[in-house]
Structure formats: C-alpha cells, structure tokens
Design a protein around this motif. Structure first.
Motif, PDB file in Angstrom:
ATOM      1  N   VAL A 203       0.883  -1.165   0.000  1.00  0.00           N
ATOM      2  CA  VAL A 203       0.000   0.000   0.000  1.00  0.00           C
ATOM      3  C   VAL A 203       0.919   1.214   0.000  1.00  0.00           C
ATOM      4  O   VAL A 203       1.662   1.437   0.954  1.00  0.00           O
ATOM      5  CB  VAL A 203      -0.938   0.019   1.218  1.00  0.00           C
ATOM      6  N   ALA A 204       0.873   1.970  -1.084  1.00  0.00           N
ATOM      7  CA  ALA A 204       1.945   2.927  -1.331  1.00  0.00           C
ATOM      8  C   ALA A 204       1.452   4.325  -1.647  1.00  0.00           C
ATOM      9  O   ALA A 204       0.341   4.520  -2.133  1.00  0.00           O
ATOM     10  CB  ALA A 204       2.810   2.434  -2.496  1.00  0.00           C
ATOM     11  N   VAL A 205       2.336   5.274  -1.400  1.00  0.00           N
ATOM     12  CA  VAL A 205       2.252   6.608  -1.989  1.00  0.00           C
ATOM     13  C   VAL A 205       3.122   6.564  -3.245  1.00  0.00           C
ATOM     14  O   VAL A 205       4.242   6.033  -3.217  1.00  0.00           O
ATOM     15  CB  VAL A 205       2.776   7.677  -1.017  1.00  0.00           C
ATOM     16  N   GLY A 206       2.611   7.090  -4.356  1.00  0.00           N
ATOM     17  CA  GLY A 206       3.350   7.086  -5.604  1.00  0.00           C
ATOM     18  C   GLY A 206       4.001   8.439  -5.866  1.00  0.00           C
ATOM     19  O   GLY A 206       3.370   9.482  -5.657  1.00  0.00           O
ATOM     20  N   ILE A 207       5.234   8.413  -6.337  1.00  0.00           N
ATOM     21  CA  ILE A 207       5.978   9.637  -6.629  1.00  0.00           C
ATOM     22  C   ILE A 207       6.525   9.551  -8.052  1.00  0.00           C
ATOM     23  O   ILE A 207       7.196   8.579  -8.406  1.00  0.00           O
ATOM     24  CB  ILE A 207       7.167   9.840  -5.659  1.00  0.00           C
ATOM     25  N   GLY A 208       6.244  10.567  -8.851  1.00  0.00           N
ATOM     26  CA  GLY A 208       6.812  10.629 -10.191  1.00  0.00           C
ATOM     27  C   GLY A 208       5.927  10.001 -11.255  1.00  0.00           C
ATOM     28  O   GLY A 208       4.847   9.499 -10.975  1.00  0.00           O
ATOM     29  N   ASP A 209       6.416  10.060 -12.502  1.00  0.00           N
ATOM     30  CA  ASP A 209       5.713   9.632 -13.700  1.00  0.00           C
ATOM     31  C   ASP A 209       4.778  10.761 -14.156  1.00  0.00           C
ATOM     32  O   ASP A 209       4.687  11.813 -13.529  1.00  0.00           O
ATOM     33  CB  ASP A 209       4.951   8.328 -13.479  1.00  0.00           C
ATOM     34  N   THR A 210       4.087  10.535 -15.251  1.00  0.00           N
ATOM     35  CA  THR A 210       3.245  11.569 -15.849  1.00  0.00           C
ATOM     36  C   THR A 210       1.893  11.648 -15.156  1.00  0.00           C
ATOM     37  O   THR A 210       1.625  10.900 -14.204  1.00  0.00           O
ATOM     38  CB  THR A 210       3.031  11.286 -17.342  1.00  0.00           C
ATOM     39  N   HIS A 211       1.033  12.511 -15.668  1.00  0.00           N
ATOM     40  CA  HIS A 211      -0.320  12.605 -15.125  1.00  0.00           C
ATOM     41  C   HIS A 211      -1.069  11.288 -15.291  1.00  0.00           C
ATOM     42  O   HIS A 211      -1.919  10.945 -14.465  1.00  0.00           O
ATOM     43  CB  HIS A 211      -1.084  13.739 -15.817  1.00  0.00           C
ATOM     44  N   LYS A 224      -0.009  -6.006  -8.187  1.00  0.00           N
ATOM     45  CA  LYS A 224      -1.032  -5.970  -7.141  1.00  0.00           C
ATOM     46  C   LYS A 224      -0.730  -4.952  -6.049  1.00  0.00           C
ATOM     47  O   LYS A 224      -1.076  -5.140  -4.881  1.00  0.00           O
ATOM     48  CB  LYS A 224      -1.243  -7.365  -6.518  1.00  0.00           C
ATOM     49  N   TYR A 225      -0.071  -3.838  -6.429  1.00  0.00           N
ATOM     50  CA  TYR A 225       0.081  -2.733  -5.505  1.00  0.00           C
ATOM     51  C   TYR A 225      -1.258  -2.008  -5.365  1.00  0.00           C
ATOM     52  O   TYR A 225      -2.104  -2.041  -6.265  1.00  0.00           O
ATOM     53  CB  TYR A 225       1.126  -1.732  -6.008  1.00  0.00           C
ATOM     54  N   CYS A 226      -1.438  -1.334  -4.257  1.00  0.00           N
ATOM     55  CA  CYS A 226      -2.573  -0.444  -4.053  1.00  0.00           C
ATOM     56  C   CYS A 226      -2.001   0.913  -3.644  1.00  0.00           C
ATOM     57  O   CYS A 226      -1.015   0.968  -2.915  1.00  0.00           O
ATOM     58  CB  CYS A 226      -3.504  -0.958  -2.962  1.00  0.00           C
ATOM     59  N   TYR A 227      -2.640   1.971  -4.091  1.00  0.00           N
ATOM     60  CA  TYR A 227      -2.083   3.311  -3.877  1.00  0.00           C
ATOM     61  C   TYR A 227      -3.001   4.209  -3.074  1.00  0.00           C
ATOM     62  O   TYR A 227      -4.224   4.179  -3.236  1.00  0.00           O
ATOM     63  CB  TYR A 227      -1.813   3.998  -5.217  1.00  0.00           C
ATOM     64  N   SER A 228      -2.374   5.027  -2.248  1.00  0.00           N
ATOM     65  CA  SER A 228      -2.975   6.253  -1.768  1.00  0.00           C
ATOM     66  C   SER A 228      -2.673   7.288  -2.855  1.00  0.00           C
ATOM     67  O   SER A 228      -2.772   6.980  -4.033  1.00  0.00           O
ATOM     68  CB  SER A 228      -2.418   6.639  -0.402  1.00  0.00           C
ATOM     69  N   HIS A 229      -2.269   8.474  -2.503  1.00  0.00           N
ATOM     70  CA  HIS A 229      -2.072   9.510  -3.520  1.00  0.00           C
ATOM     71  C   HIS A 229      -0.851   9.238  -4.401  1.00  0.00           C
ATOM     72  O   HIS A 229       0.123   8.614  -3.963  1.00  0.00           O
ATOM     73  CB  HIS A 229      -1.940  10.874  -2.842  1.00  0.00           C
ATOM     74  N   ILE A 230      -0.946   9.729  -5.631  1.00  0.00           N
ATOM     75  CA  ILE A 230       0.162   9.686  -6.579  1.00  0.00           C
ATOM     76  C   ILE A 230       0.478  11.118  -6.979  1.00  0.00           C
ATOM     77  O   ILE A 230      -0.404  11.862  -7.432  1.00  0.00           O
ATOM     78  CB  ILE A 230      -0.191   8.856  -7.820  1.00  0.00           C
TER      79      ILE A 230
END
Length: 285
Positions: A203-211, A224-230
């Motif tokens: 369960v991750a916060v994502g940083i970087g990459d495009t919109h 099978k990751y799950c995200y909070s905000h990116i």
C-alpha cells in the motif's frame, strides 16, 4: 455475487453523480438498470436510490463533480466512502480512476491548495483492475486506455475517502453508451464483491511519472500494488513532508511504502529520509 462475500457486511458507499455531466448521468442510468433500487432522499440530491445488493446509495446532484464539497453534509451517516462518476477532459480516449487533491499552491478546479482528499487504496485498486477487465470484455481496450491518474482537482475537504471513476476525454466519448455500460458494470461488480479484501502486496504513496502514470498503473494491475495519492512529475517541486503526511495518514488502508518512478535526486533524498523516519519501504515501482 462472489460467494465469499455472502454473509460479510460490506461498507456502505455513496455513489454520487452530476446531472450536468453526460458521462456521469449516463453511467448512473446504466447502474440503475443493474439491480433493484429503492427511492430515498438525501440533502441536496435531486434524486436518490438505495440498493441492498451493493449496499450503496446512488444520488444525483445539480453541480459539477469538482464542486462536490458538500457530500459530507449530503451523505447518509452510515456511508463510509464516496465513488464519484465523472467525465474526464483532455488526452486520448481514457477510462480512469483517481483521487482528488491539490498538491501545491493552485486550486484551479475546486478544492483547497495544499490539501489532499482521504483515500481507500483497496477500493481504488478494485475499481481500476475491474475497469480493465470490463473494458477487455466489452471490446473497448484497443480504443480506450485504462489508467490511474495522478492526484488532481477538487473536492479536497471531505472527511471520508473519495475516488473518481471517469470516462474521457471529449464529448464524443462522454455520450457513448458502451462507455457508460463499462463504468456502471465496473462499479456494480466491485460493490457486489468482497472488495475490502482486495489484494495489496504493497500500500503505497506514488511519486513521479506523468499525469497518466503508466508505471504505477502497471504496479496495480501486474504487481497488485494499491495506492494512496500519486504525485506526478509536474508537482514534484511542491512535495514536502506535510503533503507526504497527508498522503500517508489520510489513507483508510495502512500505507507501508513509497514507490517512485524516475525522479530528481533531491526528491529521492526527501522521500528516502521521510520513509526512514516513518518506517516505510522506499523503492522504485
């Protein structure tokens, strides 16, 4: 319905849509045809329906979706999260899922600057994975990209988790009945399932990459990751510990990781320091 979900109490969800939005309204109409709904009343809602099968309210409001900052006041007290049916503007034909928030000083499309919404990573992951399956089943996958979007626009001030599911990217797509069916089927299928048990290897916060963050989207589908905000590369200049705190602490599921795509060295040092301070795994997607 998934047999494993029988007997389990599913969270109550408020599905909100805009009467001004053809994608939103069209998907709501298809969702109403999926099962039996009983009429109800909610504050501010022009119409309201409730389904025992999906344990959800479906309510239409005479406001644009980015202006749904009143949902806490409109929502039944037992609702635990909001799914907003919406159109998406810009880019190529897309079926998207994302959280709301303004990670920086600008708030051009509703909400407050420097404020992020509450998230439910398992709900977002279930919606994205199912949207892709449905798009494949319904023959849309070659025409529409199915993708996460980085955090953007309002509302930001709500006290319950909020996720947008969208059809983009122009009026041509917003009025398509097959796209409406895909969105409705996705929401119905997820809410009919035991989605709170959605697999999350991280369960991750994502940083970087495009919109339209392809690496994080593949992370949800393939790893099978799950995200909070990116946070996309376009807002990295604004990333600070307060925004990271919000992304971690406003998650319904416990965040254990920060996953990054290609990012500048200064941002990498910031997130590594933050991760070390808070006991989070930090690594590439």
């Amino acid at each position: 319905m998934d047999p494993e979900s029988v007997g389990k109490k599913k969270p109550v969800i408020l599905i909100a849509y805009s009467l001004r939005d053809p994608a939103s309204r069209g998907a709501a109409e298809k969702l109403l045809a999926k099962t039996r709904w009983n009429k109800c009343e909610l504050r501010f809602a022009k119409n309201c329906f409730y389904s025992d099968e999906v344990n959800a309210y479906l309510a239409g409001f005479d406001a644009d979706t980015v202006e749904f900052s009143f949902l806490d006041e409109a929502s039944p007290t037992e609702a635990e999260a909001y799914i907003v049916l919406s159109r998406h503007s810009g880019g190529k034909p897309s079926l998207t899922v994302h959280y709301t928030g303004n990670p920086g000083p600008k708030a051009e499309l509703g909400g407050n600057p420097w404020e992020l919404s509450y998230t439910w990573p398992r709900l977002q992951a279930a919606l994205l994975r199912t949207y892709r399956i449905v798009a494949e089943e319904q023959g849309l996958i070659d025409e529409f990209q199915v993708t996460l979007e980085a955090t953007h626009h309002g509302p930001t001030c709500l006290k319950k988790p909020l996720v947008f599911i969208e059809i983009g990217s122009s009026e041509k797509e917003w009025v398509r009945e097959d796209a409406h069916k895909a969105m409705a089927e996705t929401v119905f299928r997820v809410l009919s399932s035991d989605w709170t048990s959605t697999t999350c290897t991280r369960v991750a916060v994502g940083i970087g990459d495009t919109h339209y963050p392809a690496t994080h989207t593949r992370g949800v589908i393939e790893k099978k990751y799950c995200y909070s905000h990116i946070f996309s590369k376009y807002v990295l200049e604004y990333i600070n510990e307060d925004l990271l705190d919000q992304a971690v602490n406003k998650s319904k599921d416990i965040v254990d990781s920060i996953l990054f795509a290609k990012i500048p060295g200064a941002i990498k040092r910031l997130v590594r320091s933050y991760g070390e301070k808070h006991g989070l795994f930090v690594g590439k997607v």
